[in-house]
Design an enzyme around this catalytic site. Structure first.
Site, PDB file in Angstrom:
ATOM      1  N   SER A   1      -4.815  -2.072 -29.892  1.00  0.00           N
ATOM      2  CA  SER A   1      -5.253  -2.438 -28.545  1.00  0.00           C
ATOM      3  C   SER A   1      -6.729  -2.073 -28.362  1.00  0.00           C
ATOM      4  CB  SER A   1      -4.350  -1.758 -27.508  1.00  0.00           C
ATOM      5  OG  SER A   1      -4.617  -2.239 -26.213  1.00  0.00           O
TER       6      SER A   1
ATOM      7  N   ASP B   1       1.678 -11.718 -26.114  1.00  0.00           N
ATOM      8  CA  ASP B   1       0.616 -10.771 -25.766  1.00  0.00           C
ATOM      9  C   ASP B   1      -0.558 -11.537 -25.175  1.00  0.00           C
ATOM     10  OD1 ASP B   1      -1.201  -8.716 -25.581  1.00  0.00           O
ATOM     11  OD2 ASP B   1      -1.557  -8.550 -27.742  1.00  0.00           O
TER      12      ASP B   1
ATOM     13  N   HIS C   1       2.687  -6.681 -26.415  1.00  0.00           N
ATOM     14  CA  HIS C   1       1.641  -5.666 -26.411  1.00  0.00           C
ATOM     15  C   HIS C   1       2.243  -4.265 -26.264  1.00  0.00           C
ATOM     16  CE1 HIS C   1      -2.702  -4.941 -26.226  1.00  0.00           C
ATOM     17  NE2 HIS C   1      -2.380  -3.863 -25.520  1.00  0.00           N
TER      18      HIS C   1
END
Length: 417
Positions: free
Chosen positions: A193, A356, A386
């Site tokens: 991320s 995502d 995610h």
């Protein structure tokens, strides 16, 4: 008189139950749970828990008791860390930056592979403890030395401080590899991320000297990064109208409204500019003409464009540009680096998840690297979402996609020679 003592606990219980009901209602009213996901009930349960904790944290913040991010991280840090008998785990400080070193206990006749790991969490959540098990897994399964960097977090610090911590700690580690028994020719960066953003930024900075602080301008003596492993990274803050942003704007655990909140918070941008950012009104026309060839939805394969509707161009807002120019910084948009910089980057392993909102950042970066002749291995998880990585060992809350990702990353790293 005895009944009066029951009032506070009853009031507190009612208050907490009220927050729970609110979290459940909010989930069912706003969350989109894709049909491709496995264990959808488990997914819904975890998102309700997430909403419950965030809502409670927001209430505590409004009451000026504790900022929501610190409350969330406090609960994260309450998790019991599992000991791994095969590893030596050491907490260190590189200057003021806390780091954690994971070294296999078994002796090795040759220096080991090195992995510099940058945790996720949007600059708001996460930390060394939160990603402890991920780093243990990587060190154990790949027989590598792993350095996890505990960069500073919001609300006390902004994204520039976070990026500086990641860069400074990485350079210090690269200067002292022999101390930790690491092979200088086999050092990788790995991030999830926002950690993927920092991993990309570090590799860019070591190639593009213009973004380095003066103290680190001479990096010729540093070993070259062998590979970059980016797990559903945030790689550009300019185009928020890509297909994945439309298709997954309400998918937990990173819906569009939460992404924009995190972005504005960690970049110190006033929240009143969120709508302008979403519609690209802050980008000067001449700059968009330059970046369009890299960031346009035309670079996304057709199979990822189901139900996608291109947005009509908006008028340029100069005031918004001045207030949000931090989005153009190489740390926040490494995908927009010039071709000569991209061509010098190390090979990449990119992980993207179908469900995502950041999926298309990986697809765009994949094309940019390939266009410049940089080797790319792409791993796409059709049932992924995610933040799924961190759940890989959290039974009974792990998902098949979590195990797929962590095993794919380990498999790739083991093949780095």
């Amino acid at each position: 008189m005895g009944i009066l003592w029951l009032v506070p606990p009853l009031a507190l219980t009612t208050f907490l139950l009220g927050i729970l009901v609110w979290a459940i209602f909010k989930h069912f009213l706003t969350a989109d749970v894709p049909s491709t996901l496995q264990h959808r009930f488990k997914f819904r349960f975890l998102h309700c828990v997430f909403l419950y904790v965030v809502t409670l944290g927001n209430i505590l913040e409004k009451l000026k008791i504790c900022p929501m991010p610190k409350f969330f991280r406090f609960l994260q840090d309450c998790m019991i860390l599992r000991k791994d008998p095969t590893l030596v785990i050491t907490n260190l400080h590189f200057g003021t930056i806390p780091v954690r070193l994971f070294q296999p206990k078994a002796p090795s006749s040759v220096p080991r592979r090195g992995i510099i790991f940058y945790h996720g969490g949007g600059g708001i959540f996460g930390g060394l403890d939160c990603y402890h098990s991920v780093c243990c897994f990587l060190a154990r399964e790949t027989d590598s030395v792993v350095l996890s960097i505990g960069y500073r977090l919001y609300p006390d610090h902004n994204a520039l401080a976070m990026g500086q911590d990641c860069l400074y700690a990485s350079i210090h580690f690269l200067k002292t590899l022999e101390t930790y028994g690491v092979d200088p020719s086999r050092v990788l960066v790995c991030g999830e991320s926002i950690g993927g953003s920092f991993a990309a930024f570090v590799t860019h900075a070591l190639v593009n000297k213009s973004v380095l602080p003066l103290a680190f301008m001479d990096t010729s003596h540093l070993p070259r990064i062998r590979a970059q492993v980016l797990i559903y990274p945030f790689l550009q803050g300019l185009n928020f109208q890509l297909p994945s942003h439309q298709q997954n704007q309400n998918v937990p655990f990173l819906p569009q409204n939460f992404l924009m909140k995190c972005l504005c918070d960690v970049l110190s941008i006033d929240h009143s500019w969120k709508d302008v950012i979403l519609h690209g009104e802050f980008i000067p026309p001449e700059m968009w003409r330059k970046y369009q060839k890299w960031l346009s939805d035309e670079n996304i394969p057709k199979k990822f464009k189901n139900s996608f509707r291109p947005m009509a161009p908006r008028n340029f807002n100069e005031a918004a540009y001045l207030e949000t120019s931090i989005l153009f910084h190489p740390m926040n948009s490494p995908l927009t680096a010039d071709d000569e910089i991209i061509a010098q980057l190390p090979e990449a392993f990119l992980v993207s998840c179908e469900n995502d909102i950041l999926r298309d950042d990986s697809l765009l970066f994949k094309k940019r690297l390939e266009d410049q002749g940089v080797p790319v291995t792409w791993y796409h998880v059709k049932d992924g979402f995610h933040a799924s990585l961190i759940l890989f060992d959290k039974k009974p809350f792990s998902f098949p996609c979590s195990l797929k990702i962590v095993n794919a990353v380990a498999s790739y790293i083991k093949n780095i020679q």
